[in-house]
Scaffold this motif. Structure first.
Motif, PDB file in Angstrom:
ATOM      1  N   LYS A 124     -12.804  -9.867   3.661  1.00  0.00           N
ATOM      2  CA  LYS A 124     -14.216 -10.258   3.711  1.00  0.00           C
ATOM      3  C   LYS A 124     -14.366 -11.715   4.161  1.00  0.00           C
ATOM      4  CE  LYS A 124     -15.447 -11.770  -0.981  1.00  0.00           C
ATOM      5  NZ  LYS A 124     -16.211 -11.400  -2.197  1.00  0.00           N
ATOM      6  N   TYR A 125     -13.362 -12.552   3.848  1.00  0.00           N
ATOM      7  CA  TYR A 125     -13.430 -13.941   4.301  1.00  0.00           C
ATOM      8  C   TYR A 125     -13.098 -14.054   5.785  1.00  0.00           C
ATOM      9  CZ  TYR A 125     -13.925 -15.084  -0.603  1.00  0.00           C
ATOM     10  OH  TYR A 125     -14.391 -15.158  -1.907  1.00  0.00           O
ATOM     11  N   ILE A 126     -12.252 -13.185   6.251  1.00  0.00           N
ATOM     12  CA  ILE A 126     -12.007 -13.129   7.694  1.00  0.00           C
ATOM     13  C   ILE A 126     -13.291 -12.718   8.413  1.00  0.00           C
ATOM     14  CG2 ILE A 126     -10.750 -11.916   9.520  1.00  0.00           C
ATOM     15  CD1 ILE A 126      -8.367 -11.760   7.588  1.00  0.00           C
ATOM     16  N   GLN A 127     -13.997 -11.719   7.852  1.00  0.00           N
ATOM     17  CA  GLN A 127     -15.245 -11.263   8.446  1.00  0.00           C
ATOM     18  C   GLN A 127     -16.317 -12.356   8.436  1.00  0.00           C
ATOM     19  OE1 GLN A 127     -15.701  -8.383  10.056  1.00  0.00           O
ATOM     20  NE2 GLN A 127     -13.533  -7.954   9.670  1.00  0.00           N
ATOM     21  N   ARG A 128     -16.212 -13.265   7.466  1.00  0.00           N
ATOM     22  CA  ARG A 128     -17.161 -14.376   7.406  1.00  0.00           C
ATOM     23  C   ARG A 128     -16.854 -15.455   8.435  1.00  0.00           C
ATOM     24  NH1 ARG A 128     -18.080 -15.977   1.024  1.00  0.00           N
ATOM     25  NH2 ARG A 128     -18.895 -13.977   0.296  1.00  0.00           N
ATOM     26  N   GLY A 129     -15.704 -15.344   9.079  1.00  0.00           N
ATOM     27  CA  GLY A 129     -15.359 -16.292  10.121  1.00  0.00           C
ATOM     28  C   GLY A 129     -14.414 -17.398   9.705  1.00  0.00           C
ATOM     29  N   LEU A 130     -13.842 -17.322   8.515  1.00  0.00           N
ATOM     30  CA  LEU A 130     -12.874 -18.321   8.105  1.00  0.00           C
ATOM     31  C   LEU A 130     -11.581 -18.156   8.899  1.00  0.00           C
ATOM     32  CD1 LEU A 130     -14.898 -18.460   5.686  1.00  0.00           C
ATOM     33  CD2 LEU A 130     -12.927 -18.943   4.221  1.00  0.00           C
ATOM     34  N   SER A 131     -10.880 -19.240   9.085  1.00  0.00           N
ATOM     35  CA  SER A 131      -9.581 -19.170   9.763  1.00  0.00           C
ATOM     36  C   SER A 131      -8.632 -18.339   8.914  1.00  0.00           C
ATOM     37  CB  SER A 131      -9.006 -20.572   9.963  1.00  0.00           C
ATOM     38  OG  SER A 131      -8.619 -21.139   8.719  1.00  0.00           O
ATOM     39  N   PRO A 132      -7.580 -17.798   9.497  1.00  0.00           N
ATOM     40  CA  PRO A 132      -6.666 -16.951   8.719  1.00  0.00           C
ATOM     41  C   PRO A 132      -6.128 -17.617   7.457  1.00  0.00           C
ATOM     42  CG  PRO A 132      -6.209 -16.712  11.049  1.00  0.00           C
ATOM     43  CD  PRO A 132      -7.232 -17.801  10.938  1.00  0.00           C
ATOM     44  N   ILE A 133      -5.742 -18.888   7.529  1.00  0.00           N
ATOM     45  CA  ILE A 133      -5.173 -19.545   6.358  1.00  0.00           C
ATOM     46  C   ILE A 133      -6.250 -19.823   5.314  1.00  0.00           C
ATOM     47  CG2 ILE A 133      -5.379 -21.914   7.248  1.00  0.00           C
ATOM     48  CD1 ILE A 133      -2.429 -20.509   5.207  1.00  0.00           C
ATOM     49  N   GLU A 134      -7.448 -20.181   5.752  1.00  0.00           N
ATOM     50  CA  GLU A 134      -8.529 -20.446   4.802  1.00  0.00           C
ATOM     51  C   GLU A 134      -9.053 -19.157   4.175  1.00  0.00           C
ATOM     52  OE1 GLU A 134      -9.658 -23.735   3.699  1.00  0.00           O
ATOM     53  OE2 GLU A 134      -7.602 -23.737   4.484  1.00  0.00           O
ATOM     54  N   ALA A 135      -8.988 -18.046   4.908  1.00  0.00           N
ATOM     55  CA  ALA A 135      -9.353 -16.747   4.330  1.00  0.00           C
ATOM     56  C   ALA A 135      -8.380 -16.386   3.213  1.00  0.00           C
ATOM     57  CB  ALA A 135      -9.348 -15.673   5.414  1.00  0.00           C
ATOM     58  N   LYS A 136      -7.113 -16.650   3.428  1.00  0.00           N
ATOM     59  CA  LYS A 136      -6.114 -16.395   2.378  1.00  0.00           C
ATOM     60  C   LYS A 136      -6.394 -17.278   1.163  1.00  0.00           C
ATOM     61  CE  LYS A 136      -2.443 -15.269   5.719  1.00  0.00           C
ATOM     62  NZ  LYS A 136      -2.510 -13.807   5.528  1.00  0.00           N
ATOM     63  N   TYR A 137      -6.686 -18.538   1.424  1.00  0.00           N
ATOM     64  CA  TYR A 137      -6.945 -19.470   0.322  1.00  0.00           C
ATOM     65  C   TYR A 137      -8.171 -19.036  -0.487  1.00  0.00           C
ATOM     66  CZ  TYR A 137      -7.435 -23.927  -2.137  1.00  0.00           C
ATOM     67  OH  TYR A 137      -7.530 -24.892  -3.116  1.00  0.00           O
ATOM     68  N   ALA A 138      -9.251 -18.698   0.204  1.00  0.00           N
ATOM     69  CA  ALA A 138     -10.477 -18.263  -0.482  1.00  0.00           C
ATOM     70  C   ALA A 138     -10.227 -16.994  -1.290  1.00  0.00           C
ATOM     71  CB  ALA A 138     -11.602 -18.040   0.535  1.00  0.00           C
ATOM     72  N   SER A 139      -9.364 -16.105  -0.785  1.00  0.00           N
ATOM     73  CA  SER A 139      -9.056 -14.885  -1.534  1.00  0.00           C
ATOM     74  C   SER A 139      -8.290 -15.206  -2.817  1.00  0.00           C
ATOM     75  CB  SER A 139      -8.258 -13.903  -0.662  1.00  0.00           C
ATOM     76  OG  SER A 139      -6.909 -14.302  -0.495  1.00  0.00           O
ATOM     77  N   MET A 140      -7.434 -16.219  -2.770  1.00  0.00           N
ATOM     78  CA  MET A 140      -6.721 -16.640  -3.980  1.00  0.00           C
ATOM     79  C   MET A 140      -7.687 -17.209  -5.021  1.00  0.00           C
ATOM     80  SD  MET A 140      -3.428 -18.515  -2.231  1.00  0.00           S
ATOM     81  CE  MET A 140      -2.478 -18.783  -3.734  1.00  0.00           C
TER      82      MET A 140
END
Length: 520
Positions: A273-289
């Motif tokens: 869902k963070y990837i779909q929001r447009g976050l970079s791959p590493i920041e999407a991983k971070y937000a998921s954590m």
């Protein structure tokens, strides 16, 4: 693969099932409050949808932490809560009540009798207490702690549970095992400061290295499962609370997550869902954590409510240092905690200011904010006062922290004019504003930083300049000199270590001894 999915499905249902277990097995409501200290690793002040500033920013919009929001609605947010800039110093201050300048565990610990670094940038690092906490006086380079916080709680009737990251005792020392500082139960705590892997599929271990020092111990029942470390720790902690706390005994749960420490790893439940929001791959991983951590908080809160323990359980939310920003993140380094400057490892606000919430039923006023500054060593006397435990201060372990119970009660602060101190005669490694080799004092609106490498000062008005953009040291020489004198006095009182110059072995001068720099 089908079998693995079934195992995973069952594993993920555990937190939902735990609250519905027979109420006869739940801990009885004791006279003293239960206490849950929920500590997050490397979580920045802005790593949440709950704004701790006076406005919401684009960073807050990037995260989703509904359970932090719910806890804040039920308790009080601290907008100026401080820790050390590195993990082990913070955790030792928590366990001892001492400031890092005094306990001398000024950097992160790991190997017994071994410093992480020796000489950096022309400075020789002093022999700090790299062995961490000691429970006897025969261990060199360690801080002898006769009254660790969990031991005092345990000695006064609490059932004490450690879950997750310890990192206050080096490998091969007694305190690499949290049970030796007073915890009845240790779940997955050891000397390492981060996990080899967050994935149950990898046994929370280094792939192809079963002997890695970073492998997480004590979670073998989850090995091979498609489960994230944060979830596994939460399930196991709730199971211990449910099954092991003796009847009529209060419990202290130190829920000390490894998240969101590196390695930054995507939690499959939330990453897409963070990837779909447009976050970079590493920041999407971070937000998921971050969201996985928030789910853990929610699971604990739901468990307490389901078992009618919420009315007599204090919940404290805190992080151990500022958010990682100098490396390993997406985007520009040292920008991930804006408007705060810098991040983990830095004496700037981004390295030491933390998200903090306290819910104390019947004491804290729901949905309120406290702007009074507090610091990590304050947790020691505060938690003991919450538990109605009196103690005699030991000369070997002077308590620098001050209780903030009056702030929790909404009363006038007893500590309004107090100064706060930081001391880091070490090198962290990464580069960025305010990182490594410093001493600092904050008093009222003002913060003075003294850098050991070049004997330079920074003076900021934090209230007017939260981003620390304007160094006023040269414009306000009298204030700079006065604060430098007070900082020097404190460093001498606690016998703080100073680095030495590698070229001739002479000590780096104290802040008040740099007259020419102060007056220019």
């Amino acid at each position: 693969m089908k079998q693995l999915r079934e195992v995973t499905k069952k594993a993920l249902l555990v937190p939902l099932l735990l609250p519905t277990l027979a109420l006869a097995n739940k801990p009885a409501t004791p006279e003293r409050p239960n206490i849950v200290l929920f500590m997050v690793d490397d979580m920045g002040w802005q790593d949440t949808s709950l704004p701790f500033w006076d406005k919401k920013t684009y960073l807050n919009e990037q995260f989703h932490t509904p359970n932090m929001e719910k806890l804040a609605e039920q308790g009080v947010m601290f907008t100026q809560a401080y820790a050390c800039a590195i993990c082990s110093p913070t955790r030792v201050s928590l366990m001892t009540g001492m400031n890092a300048a005094r306990h001398r565990v000024t950097n992160w610990t790991l190997y017994k009798d071994k410093m992480n670094t020796n000489t950096v940038k022309g400075l020789k690092i002093p022999k700090w207490n790299y062995n961490g906490i000691a429970i006897s006086e025969d261990l060199n380079n360690a801080v002898y702690t006769p009254q660790p916080l969990p031991k005092l709680l345990k000695d006064n009737g609490y059932y004490t549970i450690h879950c997750g990251k310890a990192h206050f005792g080096a490998v091969g020392t007694p305190t690499e095992n949290p049970q030796n500082v007073g915890f009845d139960v240790n779940i997955a705590g050891f000397a390492g400061g981060g996990p080899a892997s967050y994935l149950g599929k990898e046994n929370f271990a280094k792939v192809n290295n079963p002997n890695s020092i970073w492998n997480i111990p004590g979670l073998e029942e989850f090995n091979g499962q498609d489960i994230f470390l944060t979830e596994a720790l939460t399930q196991k902690a709730l199971k211990v609370v449910h099954d092991s706390v003796p009847k009529n005994k209060p419990f202290f749960l130190y829920m000390s997550h490894y998240a969101v420490h590196a390695p930054i790893t995507g939690d499959d439940r939330y990453e897409e869902k963070y990837i779909q929001r447009g976050l970079s791959p590493i920041e999407a991983k971070y937000a998921s954590m971050v969201e996985g951590m928030d789910k853990s908080l929610g699971d604990i809160m739901k468990y307490l409510k389901r078992h009618k323990l919420d009315k007599n359980t204090i919940v404290i939310f805190m992080s151990d240092n500022g958010g990682l920003s100098a490396h390993a993140r997406g985007g520009l380094a040292n920008t991930h905690n804006l408007p705060l400057s810098s991040g983990k490892g830095s004496i700037h606000e981004g390295g030491i200011r933390e998200p903090m919430i306290v819910k104390w039923p019947g004491v804290t006023t729901p949905n309120t904010k406290c702007n009074q500054s507090v610091i990590i060593e304050d947790f020691y006397p505060t938690i003991l006062e919450m538990a109605n435990i009196s103690y005699k201060e030991n000369k070997k372990q002077p308590i620098d922290g001050l209780s903030f119970v009056s702030e929790l009660e909404g009363k006038k602060s007893k500590n309004k004019d107090r100064a706060f101190y930081w001391h880091f005669p070490n090198s962290w490694g990464p580069q960025g504003p305010g990182i490594s080799f410093y001493s600092a004092i904050r008093e009222g609106d003002w913060k003075l930083i003294y850098y050991h490498t070049d004997q330079r000062f920074e003076l900021f008005n934090i209230t007017n300049d939260i981003g620390e953009h304007y160094n006023l040291a040269s414009q306000q020489p009298k204030r700079t000199k006065k604060m430098a004198t007070k900082l020097t006095k404190y460093l001498k009182e606690v016998d703080a270590q100073m680095p030495t110059f590698a070229k001739d072995g002479s000590p780096v001068p104290y802040p008040s001894e740099i007259e020419t720099i102060i007056e220019r």
